[in-house]
Design a protein around this motif. Structure first.
Motif, PDB file in Angstrom:
ATOM      1  N   TYR A 121       0.816  -1.213  -0.152  1.00  0.00           N
ATOM      2  CA  TYR A 121       0.074  -0.002   0.126  1.00  0.00           C
ATOM      3  C   TYR A 121       0.847   1.387   0.002  1.00  0.00           C
ATOM      4  CZ  TYR A 121      -3.985  -3.336   1.258  1.00  0.00           C
ATOM      5  OH  TYR A 121      -4.955  -3.951   1.333  1.00  0.00           O
ATOM      6  N   ALA A 122       1.956   1.204   0.663  1.00  0.00           N
ATOM      7  CA  ALA A 122       2.772   2.464   0.890  1.00  0.00           C
ATOM      8  C   ALA A 122       3.587   2.701  -0.493  1.00  0.00           C
ATOM      9  CB  ALA A 122       3.747   2.316   1.912  1.00  0.00           C
ATOM     10  N   ALA A 123       3.872   1.604  -1.350  1.00  0.00           N
ATOM     11  CA  ALA A 123       4.423   1.978  -2.636  1.00  0.00           C
ATOM     12  C   ALA A 123       3.449   1.988  -3.528  1.00  0.00           C
ATOM     13  CB  ALA A 123       5.647   0.921  -2.780  1.00  0.00           C
ATOM     14  N   GLY A 124       2.212   1.506  -3.357  1.00  0.00           N
ATOM     15  CA  GLY A 124       1.097   1.477  -4.618  1.00  0.00           C
ATOM     16  C   GLY A 124       1.558   0.497  -5.439  1.00  0.00           C
ATOM     17  N   CYS A 125       2.212  -0.555  -5.166  1.00  0.00           N
ATOM     18  CA  CYS A 125       2.483  -1.590  -5.998  1.00  0.00           C
ATOM     19  C   CYS A 125       2.020  -2.935  -5.543  1.00  0.00           C
ATOM     20  CB  CYS A 125       3.926  -1.894  -5.970  1.00  0.00           C
ATOM     21  SG  CYS A 125       5.176  -0.412  -6.381  1.00  0.00           S
ATOM     22  N   VAL A 126       1.711  -3.824  -6.888  1.00  0.00           N
ATOM     23  CA  VAL A 126       1.045  -5.109  -6.732  1.00  0.00           C
ATOM     24  C   VAL A 126       2.057  -6.110  -7.183  1.00  0.00           C
ATOM     25  CG1 VAL A 126      -0.845  -6.496  -7.383  1.00  0.00           C
ATOM     26  CG2 VAL A 126      -1.398  -4.282  -6.950  1.00  0.00           C
ATOM     27  N   TYR A 127       1.920  -7.405  -6.780  1.00  0.00           N
ATOM     28  CA  TYR A 127       2.928  -8.436  -7.118  1.00  0.00           C
ATOM     29  C   TYR A 127       2.082  -9.563  -7.153  1.00  0.00           C
ATOM     30  CZ  TYR A 127       6.623  -4.761  -5.671  1.00  0.00           C
ATOM     31  OH  TYR A 127       7.383  -3.722  -5.644  1.00  0.00           O
ATOM     32  N   VAL A 128       2.605 -10.457  -8.248  1.00  0.00           N
ATOM     33  CA  VAL A 128       1.926 -11.807  -8.050  1.00  0.00           C
ATOM     34  C   VAL A 128       3.070 -12.814  -8.469  1.00  0.00           C
ATOM     35  CG1 VAL A 128       0.500 -13.427  -9.405  1.00  0.00           C
ATOM     36  CG2 VAL A 128      -0.416 -11.236  -9.133  1.00  0.00           C
ATOM     37  N   ALA A 183       6.441 -11.146  -9.198  1.00  0.00           N
ATOM     38  CA  ALA A 183       6.578 -10.313 -10.097  1.00  0.00           C
ATOM     39  C   ALA A 183       5.628  -9.051 -10.196  1.00  0.00           C
ATOM     40  CB  ALA A 183       6.379 -10.842 -11.379  1.00  0.00           C
ATOM     41  N   GLU A 184       6.279  -7.828 -10.503  1.00  0.00           N
ATOM     42  CA  GLU A 184       5.137  -6.581 -10.306  1.00  0.00           C
ATOM     43  C   GLU A 184       4.267  -6.819 -11.430  1.00  0.00           C
ATOM     44  OE1 GLU A 184       5.403  -1.921  -9.778  1.00  0.00           O
ATOM     45  OE2 GLU A 184       7.261  -2.830 -10.058  1.00  0.00           O
ATOM     46  N   VAL A 185       3.067  -6.353 -10.991  1.00  0.00           N
ATOM     47  CA  VAL A 185       1.743  -6.233 -11.961  1.00  0.00           C
ATOM     48  C   VAL A 185       1.221  -4.683 -12.160  1.00  0.00           C
ATOM     49  CG1 VAL A 185      -0.487  -7.157 -12.473  1.00  0.00           C
ATOM     50  CG2 VAL A 185       1.161  -8.649 -11.384  1.00  0.00           C
TER      51      VAL A 185
END
Length: 232
Positions: free
Chosen positions: A144-151, A154-156
């Protein structure tokens, strides 16, 4: 060791006995009520961790009970009802219910829904700052802090709308969110004409985070009602 407290609101003796026996075998504490007025008294005096609620009670409709509880408490409410129409489910969920099971139901599914509701209750009860800024569910991670999602590490890359949808579902893991609720939270609108757009965004989100869109691992569709993030 703390044992979670469950309030069972059910006027059908057979169903009530089934639920009580199930709770006993799993070592939950519980109280029961057979009508709406008794349920509200128990909520105030017993302070349950979760409420199991039938909608068809002799003195008042279950949706009204949900609204009354929501006026002063966020405790999880799981509806267990013989009403199977989509509109009944939508009405109960929009009133503030966390989940909806139709009778007859599987005991294993009932217990799974109960565990999800209790986990959510305990998370919401945490003190400010105790909840992690990183959400992890199986191989899905949201920073949430970086606003990034990973699956699978690997970043999505998601669009802003897709990211908002995913975060809303993640923050309500295990809870069925109605179309109207999602539209209001993400778009600030509850127009029925916006539902097709919601479906399109949900489809593109699934393609990015699910291994198989035909057999989704994370986002479950409740046809005619809404969506749920499944806990892995």
């Amino acid at each position: 060791m703390y044992k979670s407290k469950v309030l069972v609101v059910e006027d059908d003796a057979a169903i009530s006995n089934l639920i009580r026996t199930t709770l006993e075998t799993q070592e939950y504490q519980y109280h029961t009520a057979q009508n709406g007025s008794g349920a509200l008294m128990e909520v105030v005096s017993y302070h349950p961790d979760v409420v199991i609620l039938d909608l068809g009670l002799p003195d008042m409709d279950g949706v009204d009970i949900i609204k009354k509880i929501r006026s002063f408490s966020t405790m999880p409410i799981i509806v267990v009802s013989a009403r199977t129409e989509d509109q009944d489910k939508v009405d109960a969920l929009d009133a503030g219910a966390d989940d909806y099971l139709t009778k007859p139901f599987s005991i294993d599914e009932f217990l799974a829904r109960l565990r999800v509701a209790l986990r959510r209750s305990h998370t919401e009860g945490a003190k400010p700052g105790e909840e992690s800024s990183v959400y992890v569910n199986g191989n899905l991670k949201i920073d949430y802090a970086a606003g990034c999602v990973y699956v699978d590490s690997a970043e999505v890359h998601l669009t802003p709308i897709e990211y908002k949808l995913l975060c809303l579902l993640a923050q309500n893991t295990g809870k069925v969110l109605t179309h109207n609720y999602i539209l209001k939270e993400v778009w600030g609108s509850t127009l029925a004409s916006d539902i097709p757009s919601l479906r399109v965004f949900m489809a593109t989100l699934r393609k990015k985070i699910e291994k198989s869109t035909s057999s989704p691992q994370y986002i479950q569709t409740h046809i005619g009602v809404g969506y749920r993030m499944i806990r892995q």
